[in-house]
Design an enzyme around this catalytic site. Structure first.
Site, PDB file in Angstrom:
ATOM      1  N   LYS A 107     -12.640  -1.778  18.776  1.00  0.00           N
ATOM      2  CA  LYS A 107     -12.731  -1.820  17.317  1.00  0.00           C
ATOM      3  C   LYS A 107     -11.576  -1.031  16.700  1.00  0.00           C
ATOM      4  O   LYS A 107     -10.883  -1.506  15.815  1.00  0.00           O
ATOM      5  CB  LYS A 107     -14.081  -1.238  16.881  1.00  0.00           C
ATOM      6  CG  LYS A 107     -14.244  -1.168  15.393  1.00  0.00           C
ATOM      7  CD  LYS A 107     -15.594  -0.599  15.004  1.00  0.00           C
ATOM      8  CE  LYS A 107     -15.545  -0.202  13.529  1.00  0.00           C
ATOM      9  NZ  LYS A 107     -16.799   0.364  13.054  1.00  0.00           N
ATOM     10  N   GLU A 154      -9.540   5.540  26.786  1.00  0.00           N
ATOM     11  CA  GLU A 154      -9.928   4.870  28.034  1.00  0.00           C
ATOM     12  C   GLU A 154      -9.455   3.418  28.043  1.00  0.00           C
ATOM     13  O   GLU A 154      -8.919   2.909  29.033  1.00  0.00           O
ATOM     14  CB  GLU A 154     -11.458   4.883  28.198  1.00  0.00           C
ATOM     15  CG  GLU A 154     -12.068   6.256  28.387  1.00  0.00           C
ATOM     16  CD  GLU A 154     -12.502   6.907  27.080  1.00  0.00           C
ATOM     17  OE1 GLU A 154     -11.843   6.663  26.042  1.00  0.00           O
ATOM     18  OE2 GLU A 154     -13.484   7.659  27.103  1.00  0.00           O
ATOM     19  N   GLY A 175     -19.418  -0.276  16.148  1.00  0.00           N
ATOM     20  CA  GLY A 175     -19.098  -0.641  17.534  1.00  0.00           C
ATOM     21  C   GLY A 175     -20.329  -1.118  18.297  1.00  0.00           C
ATOM     22  O   GLY A 175     -20.289  -2.126  19.001  1.00  0.00           O
ATOM     23  N   ARG A 176     -21.455  -0.404  18.144  1.00  0.00           N
ATOM     24  CA  ARG A 176     -22.647  -0.753  18.917  1.00  0.00           C
ATOM     25  C   ARG A 176     -23.371  -1.969  18.355  1.00  0.00           C
ATOM     26  O   ARG A 176     -24.368  -2.416  18.916  1.00  0.00           O
ATOM     27  CB  ARG A 176     -23.583   0.449  19.005  1.00  0.00           C
ATOM     28  CG  ARG A 176     -23.901   1.090  17.670  1.00  0.00           C
ATOM     29  CD  ARG A 176     -24.502   2.471  17.866  1.00  0.00           C
ATOM     30  NE  ARG A 176     -24.710   3.196  16.611  1.00  0.00           N
ATOM     31  CZ  ARG A 176     -23.787   3.940  16.012  1.00  0.00           C
ATOM     32  NH1 ARG A 176     -22.561   4.022  16.514  1.00  0.00           N
ATOM     33  NH2 ARG A 176     -24.061   4.589  14.895  1.00  0.00           N
ATOM     34  N   GLU A 203     -26.863   6.695  19.913  1.00  0.00           N
ATOM     35  CA  GLU A 203     -25.678   6.915  19.081  1.00  0.00           C
ATOM     36  C   GLU A 203     -26.040   6.707  17.609  1.00  0.00           C
ATOM     37  O   GLU A 203     -25.466   7.341  16.733  1.00  0.00           O
ATOM     38  CB  GLU A 203     -24.542   5.967  19.497  1.00  0.00           C
ATOM     39  CG  GLU A 203     -23.176   6.408  19.009  1.00  0.00           C
ATOM     40  CD  GLU A 203     -22.029   5.615  19.619  1.00  0.00           C
ATOM     41  OE1 GLU A 203     -21.513   6.029  20.669  1.00  0.00           O
ATOM     42  OE2 GLU A 203     -21.639   4.580  19.053  1.00  0.00           O
ATOM     43  N   HIS A 247     -40.926   2.248  41.781  1.00  0.00           N
ATOM     44  CA  HIS A 247     -40.726   2.945  43.063  1.00  0.00           C
ATOM     45  C   HIS A 247     -39.733   4.081  42.917  1.00  0.00           C
ATOM     46  O   HIS A 247     -39.196   4.562  43.905  1.00  0.00           O
ATOM     47  CB  HIS A 247     -40.287   1.932  44.124  1.00  0.00           C
ATOM     48  CG  HIS A 247     -41.308   0.847  44.296  1.00  0.00           C
ATOM     49  ND1 HIS A 247     -42.412   0.987  45.099  1.00  0.00           N
ATOM     50  CD2 HIS A 247     -41.425  -0.370  43.694  1.00  0.00           C
ATOM     51  CE1 HIS A 247     -43.149  -0.108  45.016  1.00  0.00           C
ATOM     52  NE2 HIS A 247     -42.588  -0.945  44.168  1.00  0.00           N
ATOM     53  N   LYS A 292     -14.024  12.516  21.877  1.00  0.00           N
ATOM     54  CA  LYS A 292     -12.759  11.781  22.031  1.00  0.00           C
ATOM     55  C   LYS A 292     -11.585  12.717  21.740  1.00  0.00           C
ATOM     56  O   LYS A 292     -10.592  12.746  22.452  1.00  0.00           O
ATOM     57  CB  LYS A 292     -12.700  10.617  21.034  1.00  0.00           C
ATOM     58  CG  LYS A 292     -13.502   9.386  21.419  1.00  0.00           C
ATOM     59  CD  LYS A 292     -13.216   8.262  20.411  1.00  0.00           C
ATOM     60  CE  LYS A 292     -13.934   6.984  20.729  1.00  0.00           C
ATOM     61  NZ  LYS A 292     -13.633   5.884  19.817  1.00  0.00           N
TER      62      LYS A 292
HETATM   63  O1  F6P Z   1     -17.772   6.391  21.787  1.00  0.00           O
HETATM   64  C1  F6P Z   1     -17.608   6.321  20.412  1.00  0.00           C
HETATM   65  C2  F6P Z   1     -17.228   4.966  20.072  1.00  0.00           C
HETATM   66  O2  F6P Z   1     -16.627   5.016  18.838  1.00  0.00           O
HETATM   67  C3  F6P Z   1     -18.374   3.990  20.062  1.00  0.00           C
HETATM   68  O3  F6P Z   1     -19.077   4.024  18.885  1.00  0.00           O
HETATM   69  C4  F6P Z   1     -17.640   2.734  20.303  1.00  0.00           C
HETATM   70  O4  F6P Z   1     -18.510   1.727  20.641  1.00  0.00           O
HETATM   71  C5  F6P Z   1     -16.710   3.152  21.403  1.00  0.00           C
HETATM   72  O5  F6P Z   1     -16.327   4.445  21.031  1.00  0.00           O
HETATM   73  C6  F6P Z   1     -15.500   2.304  21.615  1.00  0.00           C
HETATM   74  O6  F6P Z   1     -14.664   2.327  20.495  1.00  0.00           O
HETATM   75  P1  F6P Z   1     -13.595   1.212  20.245  1.00  0.00           P
HETATM   76  O7  F6P Z   1     -14.279  -0.098  20.216  1.00  0.00           O
HETATM   77  O8  F6P Z   1     -12.980   1.573  18.940  1.00  0.00           O
HETATM   78  O9  F6P Z   1     -12.598   1.270  21.372  1.00  0.00           O
END
Ligand code: F6P
Length: 547
Positions: free
Chosen positions: A205, A211, A265-266, A351, A382, A510
């Site tokens: 987003k 990452e 994002g979620r 979140e 289990h 982050k």
């Molecule tokens: O971990 C925080 C967050 O902003 C989440 O809300 C989001 O889903 C994720 O990082 C990934 O963010 P992006 O889609 O901006 O890479």
């Protein structure tokens, strides 16, 4: 509101106010009266201590909290995400093109439906071109695998949905997901992949997530190393709100699918972030998932609270968390295809509602989001179910089950279902000491041995659960199920008076990770940290022979 909370606490404090089994004894119609349906979707809330008086108090609480107004504002696209001054208009992503939904952002209001319609058409054309082989890789081969690079909301939803929709029958393309900035994850994601037949989606987003940037660069190098730098443009697409950053990465404009900041994002699997779902499961499946979610949106928007599935699920949660004091919540899908549902719900719920201040910044007095965890049934039975049956704390459970599987092993499915129902029943009834003593005596056990064993074998029962049952795990049913949870989370956020749509705590993580990185890579660490972190950095470097 205070009066409604007070009434709920008083109801729980009645003698037996937390017990469930007497409610069934007192009311033979209880199951029917506390079960809600939407077509084949069935939500049984009768295995809770919510009786008519409690339900009435919970509904009063919803009224007092202004849930009606909140719901209207949510669907009107008002800035319900107050800390970021944005709408939470993920419903526009699954609404019909002509829905006319609008969404507020700082400095204006988007014609959300028009933006979504245009981008959805572009996605559909792209998917059709890939599947038909009109869009091919640099060597002229057809794409047979989609690799989605993203994390959090840019990973969990698509990963969960692809697994749910393609486990029983493979879709048009294979899919892989790369989220973690761990070289082992990168190696595993690329293992055995043919770059010539791989379409890479960079889903982010913000397009600033470290990452995802690191993994995208690694995959780009892998692809360019095999096919040449010029091939990158034909193999990479991006899914983002940050079109400038995407352009800098060098992704062709026609392979960029955008969405706007009123999609959290979620909540983004319905947006271009769901492109991997459409590629792997087929466009029709993706569209059916959107349709199922929209059916739940309409139900939530138009149905009175007493009959409203997300509202009732949310109220049951509130009863458990705030009145009975439960701090955890288990999600047990008796469906292997939903193995990633708990991970998805962890982000969605924790979140969204892992907050402790009200919209105006004042502290929340009670608890908010519980810890969500889960595993597919029967596996969970289990491992951790022991704690749910006999641990000191009460942990409510959601049991999720399809009546019909998409395989022909009918007896296995009956066994699976029997286990789901039996677990809910066991949590409810437990095993009393009197029954156990009788059974052990009947088996000829000596009284001393009975006395020694009985306390260990007693299961207290009276432990609540909800059961969510539907006919089949179709794409439509999946969309409806996810939207049920999305709206449940929004309702709970409203009742707690918190902002369910921001995530400042995660943003902090982050930022800190980026700040600490130089101390692991520069010749001499220069950052100022607490004693523990400084020592760990030194130890890390010395174990690597860098100190
Ligand atoms: O971990 C925080 C967050 O902003 C989440 O809300 C989001 O889903 C994720 O990082 C990934 O963010 P992006 O889609 O901006 O890479």
């Amino acid at each position: 509101m205070a009066a409604a909370w007070k009434r709920l606490h008083a109801l729980a404090a009645r003698p037996g106010g937390r017990d469930i089994t007497p409610l069934f004894a007192a009311d033979p119609a209880r199951a029917a009266r506390h079960t809600l349906t939407l077509d084949d979707l069935t939500l049984d809330l009768s295995k809770t201590a919510i009786d008519d008086a409690v339900l009435a108090a919970l509904l009063d609480l919803a009224d007092a909290a202004g849930l009606g107004t909140f719901r209207a504002r949510l669907f009107a696209g008002e800035a319900v995400n107050t800390s970021e001054r944005r709408a939470a208009m993920h419903m526009a992503l699954r609404a019909p093109d002509q829905a006319g939904l609008r969404a507020a952002l700082p400095g204006g209001v988007d014609d959300a439906s028009a933006l979504v319609a245009a981008e959805r058409a572009k996605m559909r054309d792209f998917v059709a071109a890939v599947h038909a082989g009109r869009l091919r890789g640099a060597t002229g081969q057809r794409f047979d695998t989609v690799l989605n690079i993203g994390i959090g909301g840019s990973d969990l939803g698509p990963r969960m949905a692809v697994e749910a929709l393609t486990s029983a029958a493979p879709g048009p393309m294979a899919a892989r997901f790369l989220s973690n900035v761990d070289g082992h994850a990168t190696l595993a994601a690329l293992d055995g992949l043919d770059p010539a037949r791989t379409l890479v989606l960079v889903a982010s987003k913000s397009f600033t997530t470290q990452e995802t940037a690191v993994n995208a660069a690694a995959v780009r190098a892998w692809l360019a190393g095999a096919l040449g730098e010029a091939a990158v443009g034909q193999h990479f697409a991006a899914l983002s709100t940050n079109l400038d950053a995407v352009a800098t990465f060098g992704i062709r404009r026609e392979f960029v699918f955008g969405f706007r900041d009123w999609v959290g994002g979620r909540y983004s699997l319905w947006s271009p972030v769901g492109l991997s779902i459409a590629l792997a499961a087929g466009w029709d499946a993706f569209q059916a998932m959107l349709d199922g979610a929209w059916a739940m949106d309409c139900h939530f928007r138009d149905t009175e609270f007493a009959q409203n599935l997300p509202v009732r699920l949310a109220l049951a949660g509130l009863w458990h968390i705030n009145i009975l004091g439960t701090a955890n919540h288990a999600v047990l899908a008796y469906d292997q295809r939903l193995a990633h549902l708990p991970a998805f719900l962890q982000q969605l719920e924790m979140e969204s509602n892992g907050k402790s201040v009200h919209l105006d910044g004042s502290p929340v007095a009670g608890a908010t989001c519980p810890v969500i965890f889960g595993e597919p049934g029967t596996n969970a039975q289990h491992s951790f179910m022991q704690l749910l049956h006999q641990g000191p704390a009460t942990i409510p459970v959601d049991f999720i089950l399809a009546a019909r599987p998409d395989h022909d092993r009918a007896e296995a499915h009956r066994i699976l279902a029997a286990n789901a129902f039996a677990q809910a029943e066991a949590l409810l009834h437990g095993r009393s000491e009197a029954d156990l003593r009788r059974e052990m005596a009947a088996s000829g056990m000596a009284e001393a041995e009975i006395a020694r064993l009985a306390p260990h074998r007693v299961c207290p029962g009276e432990r609540p659960s909800a059961t969510i049952l539907f006919e089949r795990l179709t794409p439509y049913a999946l969309g409806r199920l996810i939207a049920l949870y999305e709206h449940k989370v929004a309702v709970q956020g409203c009742l707690w008076g918190i902002d369910s749509f921001d995530q400042w705590g995660v943003e902090l993580g982050k930022m800190l990770a980026k700040g600490l990185l130089p101390d692991l890579s520069l010749p001499r660490p220069g950052g100022t940290h607490d004693g523990s972190t400084t020592a760990l950095i030194a130890r890390f470097r010395s174990l690597r022979g860098e100190e």
